[in-house]
Each structure stands twice: as C-alpha cells, then as structure tokens.
Design a protein around this motif. Sequence first.
Motif, PDB file in Angstrom:
ATOM      1  N   LYS A  81       0.830  -1.207   0.000  1.00 49.50           N
ATOM      2  CA  LYS A  81       0.000   0.000   0.000  1.00 49.50           C
ATOM      3  C   LYS A  81       0.869   1.263   0.000  1.00 49.50           C
ATOM      4  CE  LYS A  81      -3.686  -2.225  -0.330  1.00 49.50           C
ATOM      5  NZ  LYS A  81      -4.287  -2.232  -1.667  1.00 49.50           N
ATOM      6  N   ILE A  82       1.977   1.228   0.721  1.00 52.29           N
ATOM      7  CA  ILE A  82       2.903   2.376   0.715  1.00 52.29           C
ATOM      8  C   ILE A  82       3.503   2.562  -0.677  1.00 52.29           C
ATOM      9  CG2 ILE A  82       5.121   3.210   1.606  1.00 52.29           C
ATOM     10  CD1 ILE A  82       4.261   1.981   4.337  1.00 52.29           C
ATOM     11  N   ALA A  83       3.875   1.454  -1.314  1.00 48.33           N
ATOM     12  CA  ALA A  83       4.399   1.532  -2.684  1.00 48.33           C
ATOM     13  C   ALA A  83       3.343   2.094  -3.630  1.00 48.33           C
ATOM     14  CB  ALA A  83       4.871   0.153  -3.150  1.00 48.33           C
ATOM     15  N   ALA A  84       2.094   1.662  -3.459  1.00 44.58           N
ATOM     16  CA  ALA A  84       1.006   2.166  -4.307  1.00 44.58           C
ATOM     17  C   ALA A  84       0.810   3.665  -4.117  1.00 44.58           C
ATOM     18  CB  ALA A  84      -0.292   1.416  -3.990  1.00 44.58           C
ATOM     19  N   LEU A  85       0.910   4.125  -2.866  1.00 39.82           N
ATOM     20  CA  LEU A  85       0.796   5.570  -2.613  1.00 39.82           C
ATOM     21  C   LEU A  85       1.926   6.330  -3.288  1.00 39.82           C
ATOM     22  CD1 LEU A  85      -0.314   5.563   1.126  1.00 39.82           C
ATOM     23  CD2 LEU A  85      -1.673   6.299  -0.844  1.00 39.82           C
ATOM     24  N   GLY A  86       3.118   5.756  -3.290  1.00 41.49           N
ATOM     25  CA  GLY A  86       4.250   6.373  -3.976  1.00 41.49           C
ATOM     26  C   GLY A  86       3.997   6.492  -5.473  1.00 41.49           C
ATOM     27  N   LEU A  87       3.461   5.432  -6.078  1.00 41.99           N
ATOM     28  CA  LEU A  87       3.135   5.479  -7.505  1.00 41.99           C
ATOM     29  C   LEU A  87       2.028   6.490  -7.793  1.00 41.99           C
ATOM     30  CD1 LEU A  87       3.299   1.689  -8.409  1.00 41.99           C
ATOM     31  CD2 LEU A  87       4.848   3.494  -9.181  1.00 41.99           C
ATOM     32  N   ALA A  88       1.047   6.568  -6.911  1.00 45.64           N
ATOM     33  CA  ALA A  88      -0.037   7.547  -7.106  1.00 45.64           C
ATOM     34  C   ALA A  88       0.503   8.974  -7.012  1.00 45.64           C
ATOM     35  CB  ALA A  88      -1.135   7.320  -6.071  1.00 45.64           C
ATOM     36  N   PHE A  89       1.405   9.198  -6.077  1.00 42.06           N
ATOM     37  CA  PHE A  89       2.007  10.526  -5.945  1.00 42.06           C
ATOM     38  C   PHE A  89       2.805  10.860  -7.204  1.00 42.06           C
ATOM     39  CE2 PHE A  89       5.322  13.466  -4.449  1.00 42.06           C
ATOM     40  CZ  PHE A  89       4.502  14.483  -3.997  1.00 42.06           C
ATOM     41  N   TRP A  90       3.528   9.869  -7.734  1.00 39.75           N
ATOM     42  CA  TRP A  90       4.290  10.068  -8.976  1.00 39.75           C
ATOM     43  C   TRP A  90       3.335  10.439 -10.113  1.00 39.75           C
ATOM     44  CZ3 TRP A  90       4.197   7.564 -13.688  1.00 39.75           C
ATOM     45  CH2 TRP A  90       5.221   7.899 -14.570  1.00 39.75           C
ATOM     46  N   CYS A  91       2.199   9.722 -10.218  1.00 37.07           N
ATOM     47  CA  CYS A  91       1.207  10.051 -11.252  1.00 37.07           C
ATOM     48  C   CYS A  91       0.757  11.501 -11.130  1.00 37.07           C
ATOM     49  CB  CYS A  91      -0.017   9.139 -11.132  1.00 37.07           C
ATOM     50  SG  CYS A  91       0.214   7.492 -11.777  1.00 37.07           S
ATOM     51  N   LEU A  92       0.494  11.918  -9.923  1.00 40.31           N
ATOM     52  CA  LEU A  92       0.038  13.282  -9.680  1.00 40.31           C
ATOM     53  C   LEU A  92       1.115  14.288 -10.091  1.00 40.31           C
ATOM     54  CD1 LEU A  92      -2.517  14.602  -8.537  1.00 40.31           C
ATOM     55  CD2 LEU A  92      -1.372  14.674  -6.335  1.00 40.31           C
ATOM     56  N   ARG A  93       2.353  14.027  -9.696  1.00 33.70           N
ATOM     57  CA  ARG A  93       3.458  14.935 -10.011  1.00 33.70           C
ATOM     58  C   ARG A  93       3.749  15.001 -11.515  1.00 33.70           C
ATOM     59  NH1 ARG A  93       5.601  18.573  -6.969  1.00 33.70           N
ATOM     60  NH2 ARG A  93       7.646  18.091  -7.753  1.00 33.70           N
ATOM     61  N   MET A  94       3.512  13.915 -12.225  1.00 28.70           N
ATOM     62  CA  MET A  94       3.783  13.867 -13.661  1.00 28.70           C
ATOM     63  C   MET A  94       2.598  14.336 -14.501  1.00 28.70           C
ATOM     64  SD  MET A  94       6.862  12.874 -14.145  1.00 28.70           S
ATOM     65  CE  MET A  94       7.456  13.654 -12.682  1.00 28.70           C
ATOM     66  N   GLY A  95       1.545  14.789 -13.817  1.00 25.44           N
ATOM     67  CA  GLY A  95       0.384  15.287 -14.548  1.00 25.44           C
ATOM     68  C   GLY A  95      -0.504  14.186 -15.097  1.00 25.44           C
ATOM     69  N   ARG A  96      -0.413  12.992 -14.537  1.00 28.24           N
ATOM     70  CA  ARG A  96      -1.225  11.857 -14.996  1.00 28.24           C
ATOM     71  C   ARG A  96      -2.505  11.754 -14.159  1.00 28.24           C
ATOM     72  NH1 ARG A  96       1.262   8.321 -18.577  1.00 28.24           N
ATOM     73  NH2 ARG A  96      -0.936   7.934 -18.872  1.00 28.24           N
ATOM     74  N   ASP A  97      -3.174  12.875 -14.017  1.00 30.92           N
ATOM     75  CA  ASP A  97      -4.375  12.963 -13.183  1.00 30.92           C
ATOM     76  C   ASP A  97      -5.488  12.048 -13.681  1.00 30.92           C
ATOM     77  OD1 ASP A  97      -2.937  14.987 -11.933  1.00 30.92           O
ATOM     78  OD2 ASP A  97      -3.852  16.529 -13.179  1.00 30.92           O
ATOM     79  N   ARG A  98      -5.660  11.993 -14.982  1.00 33.71           N
ATOM     80  CA  ARG A  98      -6.719  11.133 -15.544  1.00 33.71           C
ATOM     81  C   ARG A  98      -6.439   9.664 -15.257  1.00 33.71           C
ATOM     82  NH1 ARG A  98     -10.475  13.429 -18.952  1.00 33.71           N
ATOM     83  NH2 ARG A  98     -10.011  15.558 -19.564  1.00 33.71           N
ATOM     84  N   LEU A  99      -5.180   9.263 -15.327  1.00 35.09           N
ATOM     85  CA  LEU A  99      -4.816   7.887 -15.002  1.00 35.09           C
ATOM     86  C   LEU A  99      -5.159   7.588 -13.544  1.00 35.09           C
ATOM     87  CD1 LEU A  99      -3.503   5.159 -15.633  1.00 35.09           C
ATOM     88  CD2 LEU A  99      -1.284   6.217 -15.088  1.00 35.09           C
TER      89      LEU A  99
END
Length: 103
Positions: free
Chosen positions: A60-78
């Motif tokens: 779950k911590i790893a998943a949160l890290g990936l979600a944060f990366w998506c947010l930072r990279m502008g992958r909001d729709r993903l």
Amino acid sequence: MVPTHTLFQSGSFVQFAYLQALDLLSTTAFLLNGVAEANPMVRWSMAVAPNPIGGLIAIKIAALGLAFWCLRMGRDRLLFKINIFFAGLVAWNLICLIISSHR
C-alpha cells in the motif's frame, strides 16, 4: 466552471489513499476469515514480510508512492481511472465478505 484538470488533481490522491485504506481493511477481513489473497504480487509481499499485514502495508505504501508520482507527472486522468477501479474492487470485496458471512 472549474477546469477539468483542477477537478482531477484536487482530490484524486486523497481518494486514492482512502481507497487503499479501505482495500487494506477489506483484505485484512478476508485474511481473518480464511480467504486467500488473489493478487500474486500482494501474496508474494505478504509471504516474504515478517508478517502478512506488514507485507500488505508495504504494498500500500508503494502504491501511494506510484499515485504521488502520477500526480506529479500530470497523470491525473490515469489516477482518476485507477480510483474507479479500486472503488469497484472495494465494493466487490465487501459483497464477497457479506456473502461469505451469510453462509
């Protein structure tokens, strides 16, 4: 009218974190009721960790890290689409728990 980009970004990460917490709780309920984890990656993490819940939390911590990366990279729709998937998954978990508790 609020731009679409702002709508996706404003709550997607918080929603993702909330859905991860619900998934953690429903998976824990499954484990306590003798139901095996279906996801092979999560199963592996639970097997190699000192205890299964620790492995689940690590995923779950790893998943949160990936979600944060998506947010930072502008992958909001993903991230928005992933939230829809996890909302369905949590609902499915709850349905399965209700059905199994009825038996």
